[in-house]
Design an enzyme around this catalytic site. Structure first.
Site, PDB file in Angstrom:
ATOM      1  N   TYR A 156      54.897  39.874   3.541  1.00 19.12           N
ATOM      2  CA  TYR A 156      55.775  40.508   4.514  1.00 19.12           C
ATOM      3  C   TYR A 156      57.195  39.918   4.473  1.00 19.12           C
ATOM      4  O   TYR A 156      57.996  40.161   5.361  1.00 19.12           O
ATOM      5  CB  TYR A 156      55.210  40.353   5.930  1.00 19.12           C
ATOM      6  CG  TYR A 156      54.216  41.413   6.332  1.00 19.12           C
ATOM      7  CD1 TYR A 156      53.086  41.672   5.569  1.00 19.12           C
ATOM      8  CD2 TYR A 156      54.393  42.161   7.495  1.00 19.12           C
ATOM      9  CE1 TYR A 156      52.168  42.634   5.932  1.00 19.12           C
ATOM     10  CE2 TYR A 156      53.476  43.128   7.873  1.00 19.12           C
ATOM     11  CZ  TYR A 156      52.374  43.359   7.090  1.00 19.12           C
ATOM     12  OH  TYR A 156      51.465  44.313   7.464  1.00 19.12           O
ATOM     13  N   LYS A 200      42.893  33.411  -0.760  1.00 17.71           N
ATOM     14  CA  LYS A 200      42.448  33.903  -2.066  1.00 17.71           C
ATOM     15  C   LYS A 200      43.029  32.939  -3.111  1.00 17.71           C
ATOM     16  O   LYS A 200      43.707  33.340  -4.076  1.00 17.71           O
ATOM     17  CB  LYS A 200      42.940  35.349  -2.265  1.00 17.71           C
ATOM     18  CG  LYS A 200      42.342  36.081  -3.433  1.00 17.71           C
ATOM     19  CD  LYS A 200      40.882  36.425  -3.265  1.00 17.71           C
ATOM     20  CE  LYS A 200      40.357  37.099  -4.531  1.00 17.71           C
ATOM     21  NZ  LYS A 200      38.888  37.130  -4.598  1.00 17.71           N
ATOM     22  N   ASP A 234      38.187  38.291   0.484  1.00 19.59           N
ATOM     23  CA  ASP A 234      37.400  39.490   0.158  1.00 19.59           C
ATOM     24  C   ASP A 234      35.942  39.299   0.566  1.00 19.59           C
ATOM     25  O   ASP A 234      35.337  40.178   1.199  1.00 19.59           O
ATOM     26  CB  ASP A 234      37.534  39.849  -1.331  1.00 19.59           C
ATOM     27  CG  ASP A 234      37.331  38.666  -2.267  1.00 19.59           C
ATOM     28  OD1 ASP A 234      37.313  37.511  -1.796  1.00 19.59           O
ATOM     29  OD2 ASP A 234      37.183  38.893  -3.488  1.00 19.59           O
ATOM     30  N   ASP A 254      46.391  41.100   8.967  1.00 24.16           N
ATOM     31  CA  ASP A 254      46.551  42.514   9.336  1.00 24.16           C
ATOM     32  C   ASP A 254      45.314  43.310   8.924  1.00 24.16           C
ATOM     33  O   ASP A 254      44.765  44.086   9.701  1.00 24.16           O
ATOM     34  CB  ASP A 254      47.811  43.063   8.648  1.00 24.16           C
ATOM     35  CG  ASP A 254      48.302  44.359   9.281  1.00 24.16           C
ATOM     36  OD1 ASP A 254      47.970  44.609  10.451  1.00 24.16           O
ATOM     37  OD2 ASP A 254      49.012  45.117   8.596  1.00 24.16           O
ATOM     38  N   ASP A 259      41.980  44.747  11.420  1.00 22.66           N
ATOM     39  CA  ASP A 259      41.641  46.173  11.483  1.00 22.66           C
ATOM     40  C   ASP A 259      40.165  46.381  11.151  1.00 22.66           C
ATOM     41  O   ASP A 259      39.480  47.217  11.752  1.00 22.66           O
ATOM     42  CB  ASP A 259      42.501  46.997  10.509  1.00 22.66           C
ATOM     43  CG  ASP A 259      43.833  47.421  11.133  1.00 22.66           C
ATOM     44  OD1 ASP A 259      44.328  46.691  12.008  1.00 22.66           O
ATOM     45  OD2 ASP A 259      44.373  48.476  10.747  1.00 22.66           O
TER      46      ASP A 259
HETATM   47  N1  GGG Z   1      51.589  48.326  17.412  1.00 26.97           N
HETATM   48  C1  GGG Z   1      51.556  47.841  16.115  1.00 26.97           C
HETATM   49  C2  GGG Z   1      51.956  48.833  15.077  1.00 26.97           C
HETATM   50  O1  GGG Z   1      52.832  49.646  15.277  1.00 26.97           O
HETATM   51  N2  GGG Z   1      51.278  48.744  13.953  1.00 26.97           N
HETATM   52  C3  GGG Z   1      51.599  49.492  12.775  1.00 26.97           C
HETATM   53  C4  GGG Z   1      51.870  48.630  11.596  1.00 26.97           C
HETATM   54  O2  GGG Z   1      52.281  49.133  10.582  1.00 26.97           O
HETATM   55  N3  GGG Z   1      51.636  47.333  11.711  1.00 26.97           N
HETATM   56  C5  GGG Z   1      51.882  46.376  10.720  1.00 26.97           C
HETATM   57  C6  GGG Z   1      51.766  44.988  11.259  1.00 26.97           C
HETATM   58  O3  GGG Z   1      51.246  44.786  12.336  1.00 26.97           O
HETATM   59  O4  GGG Z   1      52.214  44.055  10.596  1.00 26.97           O
END
Ligand code: GGG
Length: 326
Positions: free
Chosen positions: A120, A167, A199, A223, A227
């Site tokens: 990022y 990793k 993984d 991230d 999820d």
């Molecule tokens: N509310 C969080 C959001 O908008 N997530 C969409 C997204 O692309 N998130 C990437 C991240 O949390 O780094």
């Protein structure tokens, strides 16, 4: 004096779930002044920039920020906003709740995600036609900081199991650094932990989440794994997050703008209301935070539910039920 809360709904269902959280906060005995800032895809179209300077400054100067969701402009909105509040840690609890159909009802995980670097870092180039590169930055300083935060969080919140996701067998230098930094923090503080290849960890979390507690992760891994954990407990409509800095913080649902349901009024407000509870906790209103969490959990157990949880209720109906229980 009232505390200033920057409110940035952003895109898509952010425009629907943020007002729900504000409704909840306004029923409490707290002295907040809400100041709205604009950001996101529509703002890019209308003003030529997804995150106006005024919104950045609003978040930087507020006592805390409540953010909704970003769409196509996520990189131009979320990352600078996290920077505006000086956030180095992204805390993402993923818990199963009674009454919600969960794949793994024993799930009680907290992802402690490094929030400033990794892939990022935003260092991407097209070096030739059809050839692109990305620079993954991992520093000792940021890795130590997230490790310290993760171990302290686990101790303060009663989690015995700490796992470090990496990793390093492939990304030997960058994740090697991450692991080495975490190890030295653990050694210095006498903290126990397990390490796991990210993984394989994804599979183990899916099969046996009850064996894990706090998971310290590099940025992208946090991230993705959070999820995945959302899928274990009933979906992204349930996961809140806190972007924590030294003396400021931003709170947002883990979910994005959900363009598939945006505008229909059926987004689940739970993740954002839980995020508002994290904001309350952060500002020292632990009692109010507990009440809000209790009200959301009561609605999840026996109240109206939005379609993502198998119900037919609207965002407004679920919000009203939460407010009723406060
Ligand atoms: N509310 C969080 C959001 O908008 N997530 C969409 C997204 O692309 N998130 C990437 C991240 O949390 O780094």
């Amino acid at each position: 004096m009232a505390e200033t809360i920057a409110v940035i709904p952003g895109d898509g269902i952010g425009q629907e779930v943020i007002p729900a959280a504000i409704d909840v906060l306004e029923t409490l005995d707290v002295d907040f002044e809400f100041v709205e800032g604009e950001a996101g895809d529509d703002v890019l179209d209308s003003r030529g920039e997804a995150l106006p300077e005024a919104t950045y400054e609003l978040a930087a100067g507020a006592d805390a920020t409540l953010f909704g969701a970003a769409g196509e402009t996520a990189a131009d909105v979320i990352l600078p906003l996290r920077e505006a509040v000086g956030s180095f840690a992204n805390i993402r609890p993923a818990r199963a709740y009674p009454g919600v159909d969960s794949l793994q009802p024993e799930t009680d995980l907290v992802f402690v995600r490094e929030n400033t670097e990794g892939v990022y870092s935003g260092i991407e180039h097209e070096i030739a036609d059809g050839v692109t590169t990305l620079t993954r930055v991992i520093t000792d300083e940021a890795s130590r900081k997230i490790a310290e935060y993760g171990f302290e969080y686990a101790e303060a919140n009663g989690y015995d199991d700490v796992t470090v996701a990496h990793k390093a067998n492939v990304m030997r230098t960058t994740d090697g650094q991450f692991l080495e930094s975490v190890e030295s923090v653990a050694e210095a503080g006498g903290h126990g932990y397990d390490e796991a290849l990210m993984d394989a960890l994804a599979m183990h979390l899916l099969l046996r989440p009850e064996e894990y507690g706090v998971v310290i992760c590099p940025n992208l891994a946090g991230d993705v794994l959070s999820d995945l954990a959302a899928g274990l407990v009933g979906g992204l409509g349930l996961l809140p997050s806190a972007n924590v800095g030294e003396d400021n913080a931003l709170f947002e649902p883990v979910h994005g703008s959900a363009p598939d349901i945006a505008g229909e009024g059926i987004a689940n407000p739970a993740a954002t209301v839980f995020s508002a509870a994290m904001l309350l906790e952060h500002l020292g209103y632990g009692g109010a935070a507990d009440r809000v969490r209790g009200a959301v959990e009561a609605v999840l157990e026996g109240g109206p539910r939005t379609p993502d949880l198998g119900g037919e209720a609207s965002t407004d109906e679920v919000t009203a039920a939460i407010v009723d229980r406060l």
